[in-house]
Design a protein around this motif. Structure first.
Motif, PDB file in Angstrom:
ATOM      1  N   LEU A  89      20.144  50.806  37.370  1.00 48.46           N
ATOM      2  CA  LEU A  89      20.876  49.543  37.480  1.00 48.46           C
ATOM      3  C   LEU A  89      22.106  49.697  38.366  1.00 48.46           C
ATOM      4  N   ASN A  90      22.234  48.810  39.355  1.00 49.43           N
ATOM      5  CA  ASN A  90      23.428  48.735  40.200  1.00 49.43           C
ATOM      6  C   ASN A  90      24.001  47.324  40.085  1.00 49.43           C
ATOM      7  N   GLY A  91      25.325  47.215  39.977  1.00 43.83           N
ATOM      8  CA  GLY A  91      25.954  45.906  39.864  1.00 43.83           C
ATOM      9  C   GLY A  91      27.260  45.836  40.623  1.00 43.83           C
ATOM     10  N   VAL A  92      27.630  44.623  41.053  1.00 41.59           N
ATOM     11  CA  VAL A  92      28.912  44.415  41.725  1.00 41.59           C
ATOM     12  C   VAL A  92      29.464  43.076  41.262  1.00 41.59           C
ATOM     13  N   ARG A  93      30.761  43.064  40.961  1.00 34.92           N
ATOM     14  CA  ARG A  93      31.449  41.847  40.509  1.00 34.92           C
ATOM     15  C   ARG A  93      32.171  41.238  41.702  1.00 34.92           C
ATOM     16  N   GLN A  94      31.941  39.947  41.958  1.00 39.63           N
ATOM     17  CA  GLN A  94      32.573  39.291  43.094  1.00 39.63           C
ATOM     18  C   GLN A  94      32.766  37.804  42.797  1.00 39.63           C
ATOM     19  N   THR A  95      33.552  37.183  43.664  1.00 37.27           N
ATOM     20  CA  THR A  95      33.842  35.755  43.497  1.00 37.27           C
ATOM     21  C   THR A  95      32.958  34.951  44.436  1.00 37.27           C
ATOM     22  N   ARG A  96      32.265  33.932  43.871  1.00 41.96           N
ATOM     23  CA  ARG A  96      31.394  33.080  44.663  1.00 41.96           C
ATOM     24  C   ARG A  96      31.562  31.641  44.204  1.00 41.96           C
ATOM     25  N   ASN A  97      31.888  30.785  45.157  1.00 41.67           N
ATOM     26  CA  ASN A  97      32.156  29.374  44.826  1.00 41.67           C
ATOM     27  C   ASN A  97      33.278  29.245  43.803  1.00 41.67           C
ATOM     28  N   GLY A  98      34.278  30.121  43.918  1.00 39.65           N
ATOM     29  CA  GLY A  98      35.440  30.035  43.054  1.00 39.65           C
ATOM     30  C   GLY A  98      35.226  30.619  41.663  1.00 39.65           C
ATOM     31  N   GLU A  99      34.068  31.208  41.396  1.00 38.60           N
ATOM     32  CA  GLU A  99      33.792  31.755  40.074  1.00 38.60           C
ATOM     33  C   GLU A  99      33.376  33.210  40.203  1.00 38.60           C
ATOM     34  N   LYS A 174      51.730  40.858  38.100  1.00 37.88           N
ATOM     35  CA  LYS A 174      50.396  41.060  38.623  1.00 37.88           C
ATOM     36  C   LYS A 174      50.463  42.032  39.806  1.00 37.88           C
ATOM     37  N   ASN A 175      49.360  42.768  40.033  1.00 39.23           N
ATOM     38  CA  ASN A 175      49.386  43.771  41.083  1.00 39.23           C
ATOM     39  C   ASN A 175      48.776  43.253  42.391  1.00 39.23           C
ATOM     40  N   ARG A 176      48.711  44.125  43.359  1.00 41.64           N
ATOM     41  CA  ARG A 176      48.253  43.733  44.699  1.00 41.64           C
ATOM     42  C   ARG A 176      46.798  43.257  44.679  1.00 41.64           C
ATOM     43  N   ARG A 177      45.976  43.929  43.884  1.00 38.31           N
ATOM     44  CA  ARG A 177      44.571  43.534  43.790  1.00 38.31           C
ATOM     45  C   ARG A 177      44.443  42.095  43.284  1.00 38.31           C
ATOM     46  N   PHE A 178      45.168  41.750  42.231  1.00 41.85           N
ATOM     47  CA  PHE A 178      45.127  40.401  41.665  1.00 41.85           C
ATOM     48  C   PHE A 178      45.628  39.389  42.695  1.00 41.85           C
ATOM     49  N   PHE A 179      46.718  39.741  43.389  1.00 43.57           N
ATOM     50  CA  PHE A 179      47.281  38.851  44.416  1.00 43.57           C
ATOM     51  C   PHE A 179      46.259  38.551  45.501  1.00 43.57           C
ATOM     52  N   GLN A 180      45.543  39.583  45.956  1.00 41.45           N
ATOM     53  CA  GLN A 180      44.574  39.384  47.024  1.00 41.45           C
ATOM     54  C   GLN A 180      43.424  38.482  46.572  1.00 41.45           C
ATOM     55  N   GLU A 181      43.004  38.622  45.308  1.00 37.54           N
ATOM     56  CA  GLU A 181      41.959  37.747  44.777  1.00 37.54           C
ATOM     57  C   GLU A 181      42.439  36.294  44.753  1.00 37.54           C
ATOM     58  N   LYS A 182      43.693  36.074  44.319  1.00 34.65           N
ATOM     59  CA  LYS A 182      44.233  34.721  44.256  1.00 34.65           C
ATOM     60  C   LYS A 182      44.456  34.138  45.648  1.00 34.65           C
ATOM     61  N   MET A 183      44.783  34.991  46.602  1.00 36.54           N
ATOM     62  CA  MET A 183      44.931  34.519  47.987  1.00 36.54           C
ATOM     63  C   MET A 183      43.603  33.965  48.499  1.00 36.54           C
ATOM     64  N   LEU A 184      42.528  34.694  48.246  1.00 35.28           N
ATOM     65  CA  LEU A 184      41.213  34.248  48.681  1.00 35.28           C
ATOM     66  C   LEU A 184      40.821  32.942  47.987  1.00 35.28           C
ATOM     67  N   GLU A 185      41.112  32.836  46.689  1.00 35.36           N
ATOM     68  CA  GLU A 185      40.826  31.610  45.946  1.00 35.36           C
ATOM     69  C   GLU A 185      41.619  30.432  46.519  1.00 35.36           C
ATOM     70  N   SER A 186      42.898  30.675  46.819  1.00 36.52           N
ATOM     71  CA  SER A 186      43.750  29.613  47.361  1.00 36.52           C
ATOM     72  C   SER A 186      43.265  29.157  48.732  1.00 36.52           C
ATOM     73  N   LEU A 187      42.865  30.118  49.569  1.00 37.39           N
ATOM     74  CA  LEU A 187      42.339  29.769  50.890  1.00 37.39           C
ATOM     75  C   LEU A 187      41.049  28.954  50.762  1.00 37.39           C
ATOM     76  N   MET A 188      40.208  29.319  49.806  1.00 39.50           N
ATOM     77  CA  MET A 188      38.966  28.574  49.592  1.00 39.50           C
ATOM     78  C   MET A 188      39.263  27.138  49.157  1.00 39.50           C
ATOM     79  N   MET A 189      40.235  26.982  48.251  1.00 39.33           N
ATOM     80  CA  MET A 189      40.621  25.650  47.793  1.00 39.33           C
ATOM     81  C   MET A 189      41.173  24.822  48.953  1.00 39.33           C
TER      82      MET A 189
END
Length: 327
Positions: A89-99, A174-189
Protein backbone atom coordinates in the motif's frame (compact mmCIF):
# COMPACT_ATOMS: atom_id res chain seq x y z
CA UNK A 1 -12.29 8.25 -14.22
CA UNK A 2 -9.99 7.78 -17.26
CA UNK A 3 -10.13 4.23 -18.66
CA UNK A 4 -6.34 3.99 -18.35
CA UNK A 5 -6.58 4.55 -14.59
CA UNK A 6 -9.75 2.48 -14.25
CA UNK A 7 -8.09 -0.58 -15.80
CA UNK A 8 -4.54 0.06 -14.56
CA UNK A 9 -2.58 -3.06 -13.45
CA UNK A 10 -2.77 -1.89 -9.84
CA UNK A 11 -5.60 -0.96 -7.51
CA UNK A 12 -6.40 2.70 -6.85
CA UNK A 13 -8.77 4.42 -4.43
CA UNK A 14 -9.19 7.88 -2.95
CA UNK A 15 -10.58 8.53 0.54
CA UNK A 16 -11.42 11.60 2.60
CA UNK A 17 -9.53 12.40 5.81
CA UNK A 18 -12.24 10.52 7.70
CA UNK A 19 -11.78 7.41 5.54
CA UNK A 20 -14.85 7.62 3.24
CA UNK A 21 -14.24 6.22 -0.28
CA UNK A 22 -14.56 8.98 -2.91
CA UNK A 23 -13.34 7.11 -6.01
CA UNK A 24 -12.04 3.62 -6.84
CA UNK A 25 -10.86 1.97 -10.04
CA UNK A 26 -12.15 -1.23 -11.59
CA UNK A 27 -8.94 -3.11 -10.83
CA UNK A 28 -9.46 -2.53 -7.10
CA UNK A 29 -13.15 -3.47 -7.35
CA UNK A 30 -12.27 -6.73 -9.14
CA UNK A 31 -9.60 -7.44 -6.55
CA UNK A 32 -12.15 -7.15 -3.73
CA UNK A 33 -15.21 -8.54 -5.57
CA UNK A 34 -17.40 -5.43 -5.21
CA UNK A 35 -19.41 -3.23 -7.54
CA UNK A 36 -18.48 0.45 -7.65
CA UNK A 37 -21.71 1.72 -6.09
CA UNK A 38 -21.24 -0.67 -3.15
CA UNK A 39 -18.05 1.10 -1.99
CA UNK A 40 -18.39 4.73 -3.13
CA UNK A 41 -19.50 6.74 -0.09
CA UNK A 42 -18.68 3.87 2.27
CA UNK A 43 -15.86 3.81 4.83
CA UNK A 44 -12.73 2.07 3.53
CA UNK A 45 -12.72 0.05 6.76
CA UNK A 46 -15.75 -1.86 5.43
CA UNK A 47 -13.19 -3.84 3.39
CA UNK A 48 -11.15 -4.77 6.50
CA UNK A 49 -11.37 -7.28 9.30
CA UNK A 50 -11.39 -6.06 12.92
CA UNK A 51 -7.67 -6.76 13.30
CA UNK A 52 -6.92 -4.93 10.03
CA UNK A 53 -8.88 -1.91 11.27
CA UNK A 54 -6.69 -1.83 14.40
CA UNK A 55 -3.56 -1.98 12.24
CA UNK A 56 -4.95 0.75 9.91
CA UNK A 57 -5.65 3.06 12.87
CA UNK A 58 -2.35 2.28 14.58
CA UNK A 59 -0.01 2.79 11.62
CA UNK A 60 -1.60 4.21 8.47
CA UNK A 61 -3.65 7.14 9.86
CA UNK A 62 -0.95 8.52 12.23
CA UNK A 63 1.77 8.24 9.58
CA UNK A 64 -0.24 9.86 6.76
CA UNK A 65 -1.34 12.69 9.10
CA UNK A 66 2.20 13.34 10.35
CA UNK A 67 4.24 12.95 7.15
CA UNK A 68 1.66 13.33 4.39
CA UNK A 69 2.55 10.02 2.70
CA UNK A 70 2.92 6.29 3.31
CA UNK A 71 5.36 4.24 1.26
CA UNK A 72 5.35 0.45 0.82
CA UNK A 73 3.17 -0.49 3.77
CA UNK A 74 2.24 -4.16 3.85
CA UNK A 75 -1.46 -4.57 4.45
CA UNK A 76 -4.38 -6.99 3.99
CA UNK A 77 -7.83 -6.17 2.61
CA UNK A 78 -10.87 -8.47 2.79
CA UNK A 79 -12.97 -9.47 -0.23
CA UNK A 80 -16.74 -9.67 -0.28
CA UNK A 81 -16.50 -13.41 0.52
CA UNK A 82 -14.11 -12.75 3.44
CA UNK A 83 -10.90 -13.83 1.70
CA UNK A 84 -7.68 -12.03 2.61
CA UNK A 85 -5.89 -10.00 -0.10
CA UNK A 86 -2.31 -9.09 0.94
CA UNK A 87 -1.11 -5.92 -0.78
CA UNK A 88 1.66 -3.34 -0.87
CA UNK A 89 0.00 0.00 0.00
CA UNK A 90 1.22 3.48 -0.98
CA UNK A 91 -0.65 6.65 -0.03
CA UNK A 92 -0.29 10.43 -0.28
CA UNK A 93 -2.33 13.14 1.45
CA UNK A 94 -3.04 16.24 -0.64
CA UNK A 95 -5.53 19.04 -1.14
CA UNK A 96 -7.95 18.80 -4.07
CA UNK A 97 -10.83 21.18 -4.70
CA UNK A 98 -10.17 22.77 -1.33
CA UNK A 99 -10.49 19.49 0.58
CA UNK A 100 -7.90 17.07 1.97
CA UNK A 101 -7.92 13.65 0.33
CA UNK A 102 -5.71 10.57 0.58
CA UNK A 103 -4.88 8.89 -2.75
CA UNK A 104 -3.79 5.24 -2.45
CA UNK A 105 -2.32 2.69 -4.84
CA UNK A 106 -2.22 -1.03 -3.99
CA UNK A 107 -0.34 -3.93 -5.62
CA UNK A 108 -1.29 -7.50 -4.72
CA UNK A 109 1.50 -9.29 -2.87
CA UNK A 110 2.05 -13.04 -3.27
CA UNK A 111 3.93 -13.60 -0.03
CA UNK A 112 2.74 -13.07 3.52
CA UNK A 113 4.95 -11.16 5.89
CA UNK A 114 5.37 -11.46 9.60
CA UNK A 115 2.81 -8.86 10.65
CA UNK A 116 0.20 -10.59 8.44
CA UNK A 117 0.83 -13.75 10.43
CA UNK A 118 0.18 -11.74 13.58
CA UNK A 119 -3.09 -10.44 12.09
CA UNK A 120 -4.19 -13.96 11.17
CA UNK A 121 -3.28 -15.13 14.66
CA UNK A 122 -5.36 -12.31 16.17
CA UNK A 123 -8.28 -13.17 13.87
CA UNK A 124 -8.12 -16.83 14.85
CA UNK A 125 -8.00 -15.90 18.52
CA UNK A 126 -11.10 -13.70 18.11
CA UNK A 127 -12.95 -16.53 16.34
CA UNK A 128 -12.07 -18.89 19.18
CA UNK A 129 -13.38 -16.38 21.71
CA UNK A 130 -16.68 -16.06 19.83
CA UNK A 131 -17.12 -19.84 19.93
CA UNK A 132 -16.08 -20.29 23.55
CA UNK A 133 -18.17 -20.47 26.72
CA UNK A 134 -20.20 -17.67 28.29
CA UNK A 135 -17.18 -16.65 30.34
CA UNK A 136 -15.13 -16.32 27.15
CA UNK A 137 -17.94 -14.26 25.55
CA UNK A 138 -17.84 -11.86 28.49
CA UNK A 139 -14.10 -11.57 28.03
CA UNK A 140 -14.67 -10.83 24.36
CA UNK A 141 -17.11 -8.07 25.26
CA UNK A 142 -14.50 -6.66 27.58
CA UNK A 143 -11.95 -6.74 24.76
CA UNK A 144 -14.37 -4.94 22.46
CA UNK A 145 -14.92 -2.23 25.06
CA UNK A 146 -11.15 -1.92 25.48
CA UNK A 147 -10.81 -1.67 21.69
CA UNK A 148 -13.36 1.16 21.56
CA UNK A 149 -11.47 3.04 24.28
CA UNK A 150 -8.17 2.55 22.47
CA UNK A 151 -9.78 3.59 19.19
CA UNK A 152 -10.91 6.87 20.76
CA UNK A 153 -7.44 7.30 22.22
CA UNK A 154 -5.94 6.77 18.75
CA UNK A 155 -8.27 9.36 17.26
CA UNK A 156 -7.15 11.80 19.94
CA UNK A 157 -3.50 10.97 19.27
CA UNK A 158 -4.08 11.51 15.54
CA UNK A 159 -5.52 14.95 16.27
CA UNK A 160 -2.54 15.75 18.49
CA UNK A 161 -0.12 14.57 15.79
CA UNK A 162 -1.87 16.80 13.25
CA UNK A 163 -1.58 19.75 15.64
CA UNK A 164 2.10 19.06 16.26
CA UNK A 165 2.75 18.73 12.53
CA UNK A 166 1.33 22.22 11.93
CA UNK A 167 2.69 24.04 15.04
CA UNK A 168 5.94 25.89 15.64
CA UNK A 169 7.17 24.47 18.96
CA UNK A 170 9.07 27.59 20.07
CA UNK A 171 6.29 30.15 19.61
CA UNK A 172 3.12 28.06 19.58
CA UNK A 173 2.06 29.68 16.28
CA UNK A 174 1.29 27.77 13.11
CA UNK A 175 4.43 26.69 11.26
CA UNK A 176 5.71 27.26 7.74
CA UNK A 177 4.14 24.07 6.41
CA UNK A 178 0.67 25.11 7.64
CA UNK A 179 1.16 28.63 6.23
CA UNK A 180 2.05 27.27 2.79
CA UNK A 181 -1.06 25.06 2.76
CA UNK A 182 -3.25 28.05 3.67
CA UNK A 183 -1.56 30.19 1.02
CA UNK A 184 -2.49 27.64 -1.64
CA UNK A 185 -6.07 27.47 -0.31
CA UNK A 186 -6.34 31.27 -0.34
CA UNK A 187 -5.01 31.48 -3.90
CA UNK A 188 -7.53 28.85 -5.00
CA UNK A 189 -10.37 30.79 -3.37
CA UNK A 190 -9.21 33.95 -5.15
CA UNK A 191 -8.97 32.23 -8.53
CA UNK A 192 -12.37 30.52 -8.19
CA UNK A 193 -14.42 33.16 -6.34
CA UNK A 194 -12.39 36.39 -6.58
CA UNK A 195 -12.03 36.42 -2.80
CA UNK A 196 -9.20 38.88 -2.19
CA UNK A 197 -6.62 38.46 0.54
CA UNK A 198 -3.36 40.08 1.59
CA UNK A 199 -0.07 38.81 2.95
CA UNK A 200 2.14 40.43 5.60
CA UNK A 201 5.78 39.53 6.21
CA UNK A 202 6.89 40.72 9.67
CA UNK A 203 10.54 40.87 10.71
CA UNK A 204 12.05 41.91 14.05
CA UNK A 205 14.41 44.86 13.68
CA UNK A 206 18.04 44.29 14.74
CA UNK A 207 17.20 40.83 16.12
CA UNK A 208 20.76 39.60 15.63
CA UNK A 209 22.03 42.24 18.05
CA UNK A 210 19.56 40.97 20.68
CA UNK A 211 20.95 37.45 20.36
CA UNK A 212 24.53 38.73 20.30
CA UNK A 213 24.03 41.05 23.30
CA UNK A 214 21.72 39.04 25.56
CA UNK A 215 22.06 35.48 24.27
CA UNK A 216 19.77 33.12 22.40
CA UNK A 217 17.53 32.29 25.43
CA UNK A 218 16.50 35.96 25.56
CA UNK A 219 16.07 35.95 21.80
CA UNK A 220 13.76 32.94 22.09
CA UNK A 221 11.81 34.74 24.83
CA UNK A 222 11.36 37.78 22.56
CA UNK A 223 10.14 35.52 19.73
CA UNK A 224 7.61 33.86 22.02
CA UNK A 225 6.32 37.16 23.42
CA UNK A 226 6.05 38.69 19.97
CA UNK A 227 4.14 35.63 18.74
CA UNK A 228 1.66 36.04 21.57
CA UNK A 229 1.21 39.75 20.82
CA UNK A 230 0.65 39.09 17.08
CA UNK A 231 -1.90 36.42 17.89
CA UNK A 232 -3.72 38.73 20.30
CA UNK A 233 -3.93 41.61 17.82
CA UNK A 234 -4.99 39.42 14.86
CA UNK A 235 -8.56 38.80 13.75
CA UNK A 236 -10.12 35.38 14.26
CA UNK A 237 -9.96 34.71 10.51
CA UNK A 238 -6.29 35.67 10.13
CA UNK A 239 -3.56 33.03 9.84
CA UNK A 240 -0.50 33.99 11.89
CA UNK A 241 2.55 31.76 11.47
CA UNK A 242 6.27 31.71 12.10
CA UNK A 243 8.04 31.53 8.74
CA UNK A 244 11.54 31.03 10.15
CA UNK A 245 14.11 32.74 12.35
CA UNK A 246 12.74 36.14 13.40
CA UNK A 247 10.34 36.31 10.45
CA UNK A 248 6.57 35.91 10.80
CA UNK A 249 3.81 35.83 8.18
CA UNK A 250 0.13 36.75 8.35
CA UNK A 251 -2.58 35.85 5.81
CA UNK A 252 -5.43 38.40 5.89
CA UNK A 253 -8.62 37.00 4.25
CA UNK A 254 -11.10 39.40 2.64
CA UNK A 255 -8.56 42.19 2.90
CA UNK A 256 -7.37 44.51 0.12
CA UNK A 257 -4.58 47.10 0.05
CA UNK A 258 -5.95 49.88 2.27
CA UNK A 259 -7.24 47.56 4.98
CA UNK A 260 -4.03 45.49 4.86
CA UNK A 261 -1.94 48.63 5.48
CA UNK A 262 -4.19 49.58 8.41
CA UNK A 263 -3.90 46.14 10.00
CA UNK A 264 -0.13 46.09 9.44
CA UNK A 265 0.17 49.51 11.09
CA UNK A 266 -1.79 48.16 14.06
CA UNK A 267 0.67 45.27 14.39
CA UNK A 268 3.64 47.63 14.09
CA UNK A 269 2.37 50.19 16.61
CA UNK A 270 1.33 47.54 19.14
CA UNK A 271 4.83 46.05 19.04
CA UNK A 272 6.50 49.46 19.27
CA UNK A 273 4.39 50.54 22.28
CA UNK A 274 4.52 47.21 24.15
CA UNK A 275 6.51 46.90 27.38
CA UNK A 276 9.61 44.91 26.47
CA UNK A 277 11.52 45.79 29.64
CA UNK A 278 15.10 46.69 28.91
CA UNK A 279 14.86 45.63 25.27
CA UNK A 280 13.84 47.95 22.46
CA UNK A 281 11.74 45.84 20.10
CA UNK A 282 10.23 47.07 16.82
CA UNK A 283 9.21 45.32 13.63
CA UNK A 284 9.33 46.13 9.94
CA UNK A 285 6.48 44.87 7.77
CA UNK A 286 6.05 44.21 4.07
CA UNK A 287 2.55 43.76 2.64
CA UNK A 288 1.14 42.57 -0.67
CA UNK A 289 -2.42 42.04 -1.93
CA UNK A 290 -3.13 39.21 -4.36
CA UNK A 291 -3.51 40.04 -8.07
CA UNK A 292 -4.67 37.90 -11.00
CA UNK A 293 -1.23 36.73 -12.13
CA UNK A 294 0.04 35.85 -8.64
CA UNK A 295 1.42 32.48 -7.62
CA UNK A 296 2.38 31.48 -4.11
CA UNK A 297 5.99 32.39 -4.92
CA UNK A 298 5.29 35.73 -6.61
CA UNK A 299 2.93 36.97 -3.87
CA UNK A 300 5.43 36.15 -1.16
CA UNK A 301 8.25 37.74 -3.17
CA UNK A 302 6.31 41.00 -3.53
CA UNK A 303 5.61 41.11 0.21
CA UNK A 304 9.26 40.28 0.94
CA UNK A 305 10.45 43.06 -1.37
CA UNK A 306 8.14 45.45 0.47
CA UNK A 307 9.67 44.27 3.75
CA UNK A 308 13.12 45.04 2.36
CA UNK A 309 11.91 48.53 1.49
CA UNK A 310 10.71 48.99 5.09
CA UNK A 311 14.12 47.86 6.34
CA UNK A 312 16.13 50.11 4.06
CA UNK A 313 13.70 52.98 4.64
CA UNK A 314 14.55 53.19 8.34
CA UNK A 315 12.81 50.15 9.93
CA UNK A 316 9.80 50.20 12.27
CA UNK A 317 7.54 50.92 9.32
CA UNK A 318 5.03 49.35 6.91
CA UNK A 319 5.40 49.22 3.13
CA UNK A 320 2.85 47.81 0.68
CA UNK A 321 4.08 46.37 -2.62
CA UNK A 322 1.59 48.51 -4.53
CA UNK A 323 3.11 51.67 -3.03
CA UNK A 324 6.48 50.68 -4.46
CA UNK A 325 4.98 50.25 -7.93
CA UNK A 326 3.25 53.65 -7.81
CA UNK A 327 6.36 55.40 -6.52
Amino acid sequence: MDIQLDLAPCGYFSISDSGVVQSINQTMLTMLGYERDELIGQHIESTMSVSNKVFFHTYFYPYIQLYGHVDEMYFTFRTRDQKAVPVLLNGVRQTRNGESVVDCVVVVMRKRIEHEKDILHTKTKLQELYQATQEANKELERLHEEYKIKEQALIKVNDQLETLASTDLLTGLKNRRFFQEKMLESLMMFQEKQRYFSLLVVDIDHFKSINDTYGHPIGDLVLGNLAGLLQTVSRSTDVVARYGGEEFVVILPDCEEEQAIGIAERYRSQVASADWGEYNITVSIGAATVVEEDTEKSLFQRADNALYASKTGGRNRVTHAAQMVRS
